[in-house]
Design a protein around this motif. Structure first.
Motif, PDB file in Angstrom:
ATOM      1  N   CYS A   6       4.244  27.909   2.524  1.00 56.23           N
ATOM      2  CA  CYS A   6       3.716  28.850   3.510  1.00 56.23           C
ATOM      3  C   CYS A   6       4.386  30.192   3.235  1.00 56.23           C
ATOM      4  CB  CYS A   6       4.035  28.381   4.929  1.00 56.23           C
ATOM      5  SG  CYS A   6       3.620  29.598   6.205  1.00 56.23           S
ATOM      6  N   PRO A   7       3.624  31.296   3.157  1.00 57.30           N
ATOM      7  CA  PRO A   7       4.242  32.601   2.882  1.00 57.30           C
ATOM      8  C   PRO A   7       5.257  33.037   3.944  1.00 57.30           C
ATOM      9  CG  PRO A   7       1.867  32.736   2.619  1.00 57.30           C
ATOM     10  CD  PRO A   7       2.170  31.396   3.226  1.00 57.30           C
ATOM     11  N   TRP A   8       5.174  32.486   5.162  1.00 52.37           N
ATOM     12  CA  TRP A   8       6.084  32.880   6.228  1.00 52.37           C
ATOM     13  C   TRP A   8       7.188  31.847   6.481  1.00 52.37           C
ATOM     14  CZ3 TRP A   8       0.849  33.784   6.430  1.00 52.37           C
ATOM     15  CH2 TRP A   8       0.473  35.118   6.499  1.00 52.37           C
ATOM     16  N   CYS A   9       6.878  30.570   6.367  1.00 47.00           N
ATOM     17  CA  CYS A   9       7.822  29.505   6.740  1.00 47.00           C
ATOM     18  C   CYS A   9       8.492  28.826   5.559  1.00 47.00           C
ATOM     19  CB  CYS A   9       7.109  28.431   7.551  1.00 47.00           C
ATOM     20  SG  CYS A   9       6.293  29.043   9.016  1.00 47.00           S
ATOM     21  N   GLY A  10       7.973  29.006   4.370  1.00 46.04           N
ATOM     22  CA  GLY A  10       8.521  28.326   3.210  1.00 46.04           C
ATOM     23  C   GLY A  10       7.796  27.013   2.940  1.00 46.04           C
ATOM     24  N   THR A  11       8.418  26.147   2.173  1.00 45.27           N
ATOM     25  CA  THR A  11       7.801  24.906   1.726  1.00 45.27           C
ATOM     26  C   THR A  11       7.794  23.872   2.844  1.00 45.27           C
ATOM     27  OG1 THR A  11       8.572  25.369  -0.505  1.00 45.27           O
ATOM     28  CG2 THR A  11       7.893  23.122  -0.041  1.00 45.27           C
ATOM     29  N   ARG A  12       6.612  23.274   3.070  1.00 47.08           N
ATOM     30  CA  ARG A  12       6.437  22.247   4.094  1.00 47.08           C
ATOM     31  C   ARG A  12       5.518  21.153   3.553  1.00 47.08           C
ATOM     32  NH1 ARG A  12       9.800  25.339   5.884  1.00 47.08           N
ATOM     33  NH2 ARG A  12       9.937  26.152   7.977  1.00 47.08           N
ATOM     34  N   GLU A  13       5.474  20.008   4.247  1.00 47.02           N
ATOM     35  CA  GLU A  13       4.613  18.903   3.844  1.00 47.02           C
ATOM     36  C   GLU A  13       3.148  19.242   4.097  1.00 47.02           C
ATOM     37  OE1 GLU A  13       5.880  15.384   5.876  1.00 47.02           O
ATOM     38  OE2 GLU A  13       7.759  15.280   4.766  1.00 47.02           O
ATOM     39  N   GLU A  14       2.276  18.700   3.276  1.00 50.05           N
ATOM     40  CA  GLU A  14       0.850  19.014   3.355  1.00 50.05           C
ATOM     41  C   GLU A  14       0.220  18.630   4.690  1.00 50.05           C
ATOM     42  OE1 GLU A  14      -1.834  16.678   0.819  1.00 50.05           O
ATOM     43  OE2 GLU A  14      -0.186  15.302   0.528  1.00 50.05           O
ATOM     44  N   THR A  15       0.800  17.690   5.416  1.00 45.33           N
ATOM     45  CA  THR A  15       0.230  17.274   6.702  1.00 45.33           C
ATOM     46  C   THR A  15       0.300  18.373   7.760  1.00 45.33           C
ATOM     47  OG1 THR A  15       2.349  16.293   7.331  1.00 45.33           O
ATOM     48  CG2 THR A  15       0.713  14.826   6.316  1.00 45.33           C
ATOM     49  N   GLU A  16       1.076  19.425   7.503  1.00 49.31           N
ATOM     50  CA  GLU A  16       1.188  20.542   8.455  1.00 49.31           C
ATOM     51  C   GLU A  16       0.075  21.577   8.277  1.00 49.31           C
ATOM     52  OE1 GLU A  16       4.951  22.479   8.745  1.00 49.31           O
ATOM     53  OE2 GLU A  16       6.086  20.598   8.739  1.00 49.31           O
ATOM     54  N   PHE A  17      -0.778  21.412   7.273  1.00 48.20           N
ATOM     55  CA  PHE A  17      -1.755  22.437   6.913  1.00 48.20           C
ATOM     56  C   PHE A  17      -3.185  21.940   7.079  1.00 48.20           C
ATOM     57  CE2 PHE A  17       2.135  23.292   4.645  1.00 48.20           C
ATOM     58  CZ  PHE A  17       2.300  24.657   4.791  1.00 48.20           C
ATOM     59  N   HIS A  18      -4.098  22.890   7.258  1.00 45.91           N
ATOM     60  CA  HIS A  18      -5.527  22.594   7.288  1.00 45.91           C
ATOM     61  C   HIS A  18      -6.271  23.552   6.380  1.00 45.91           C
ATOM     62  CE1 HIS A  18      -4.621  20.338  10.995  1.00 45.91           C
ATOM     63  NE2 HIS A  18      -5.616  19.597  10.557  1.00 45.91           N
ATOM     64  N   TYR A  19      -7.217  22.991   5.670  1.00 48.51           N
ATOM     65  CA  TYR A  19      -8.070  23.753   4.761  1.00 48.51           C
ATOM     66  C   TYR A  19      -9.046  24.589   5.570  1.00 48.51           C
ATOM     67  CZ  TYR A  19     -11.688  24.533   1.214  1.00 48.51           C
ATOM     68  OH  TYR A  19     -12.599  25.095   0.365  1.00 48.51           O
ATOM     69  N   GLY A  20      -9.277  25.834   5.142  1.00 48.32           N
ATOM     70  CA  GLY A  20     -10.156  26.722   5.885  1.00 48.32           C
ATOM     71  C   GLY A  20     -11.329  27.269   5.104  1.00 48.32           C
ATOM     72  N   GLY A  21     -11.582  26.740   3.920  1.00 45.35           N
ATOM     73  CA  GLY A  21     -12.743  27.186   3.154  1.00 45.35           C
ATOM     74  C   GLY A  21     -12.406  28.211   2.092  1.00 45.35           C
ATOM     75  N   GLN A  22     -13.457  28.757   1.523  1.00 47.37           N
ATOM     76  CA  GLN A  22     -13.334  29.718   0.429  1.00 47.37           C
ATOM     77  C   GLN A  22     -12.733  31.026   0.938  1.00 47.37           C
ATOM     78  OE1 GLN A  22     -17.013  30.309  -1.647  1.00 47.37           O
ATOM     79  NE2 GLN A  22     -16.275  32.043  -2.802  1.00 47.37           N
ATOM     80  N   ALA A  23     -11.827  31.582   0.183  1.00 40.31           N
ATOM     81  CA  ALA A  23     -11.207  32.865   0.540  1.00 40.31           C
ATOM     82  C   ALA A  23     -12.078  34.026   0.059  1.00 40.31           C
ATOM     83  CB  ALA A  23      -9.822  32.968  -0.096  1.00 40.31           C
ATOM     84  N   HIS A  24     -11.846  35.172   0.636  1.00 41.12           N
ATOM     85  CA  HIS A  24     -12.466  36.436   0.225  1.00 41.12           C
ATOM     86  C   HIS A  24     -13.986  36.454   0.428  1.00 41.12           C
ATOM     87  CE1 HIS A  24      -8.533  37.223  -1.412  1.00 41.12           C
ATOM     88  NE2 HIS A  24      -8.635  36.167  -2.188  1.00 41.12           N
ATOM     89  N   VAL A  25     -14.459  35.823   1.488  1.00 37.96           N
ATOM     90  CA  VAL A  25     -15.877  35.876   1.838  1.00 37.96           C
ATOM     91  C   VAL A  25     -16.027  36.980   2.882  1.00 37.96           C
ATOM     92  CG1 VAL A  25     -17.823  34.630   2.842  1.00 37.96           C
ATOM     93  CG2 VAL A  25     -16.195  33.427   1.360  1.00 37.96           C
ATOM     94  N   ALA A  26     -16.715  38.024   2.516  1.00 40.47           N
ATOM     95  CA  ALA A  26     -16.850  39.185   3.403  1.00 40.47           C
ATOM     96  C   ALA A  26     -17.847  38.902   4.526  1.00 40.47           C
ATOM     97  CB  ALA A  26     -17.306  40.396   2.594  1.00 40.47           C
ATOM     98  N   TYR A  27     -17.460  39.268   5.745  1.00 47.93           N
ATOM     99  CA  TYR A  27     -18.351  39.140   6.900  1.00 47.93           C
ATOM    100  C   TYR A  27     -19.478  40.157   6.752  1.00 47.93           C
ATOM    101  CZ  TYR A  27     -19.654  38.405  11.777  1.00 47.93           C
ATOM    102  OH  TYR A  27     -20.334  38.089  12.925  1.00 47.93           O
TER     103      TYR A  27
END
Length: 92
Positions: A6-27
């Motif tokens: 995590c850019p703010w918290c450092g290294t963590r286990e994958e169970t703490e994260f959720h996938y949010g889709g493709q990055a850089h998709v402009a509204y």
């Protein structure tokens, strides 16, 4: 168990994260002007490459912030992570 940086918290286990889709998709600039087909294409259609792919992730069990990551979809290996306000890093 895979570890994700995590850019703010450092290294963590994958169970703490959720996938949010493709990055850089402009509204869309004017969503009211889109046809139903154009709106559906914006909402549902994404690229699905085999290999390196820029994605959005949320540290849902930690700081709850969103960040971007470049991940290999074939191996699941994360190559880099970066904040949403940063440019995508160049990858080989």
């Amino acid at each position: 168990m895979q570890l994700i940086e995590c850019p703010w918290c450092g290294t963590r286990e994958e169970t703490e994260f959720h996938y949010g889709g493709q990055a850089h998709v402009a509204y869309p600039e004017d969503p009211q002007a889109l046809t139903d087909e154009e709106w559906a294409r914006y909402v549902f259609f994404r690229t699905n490459p085999k290999g390196l792919f820029a994605e959005r992730w949320s540290h849902s069990a930690g700081c709850r912030r969103w960040f971007n990551a470049v991940r290999d979809t074939a191996t699941y290996r994360f190559h880099s992570v970066y904040r949403p306000d940063e440019q995508r890093p160049t990858t080989p």
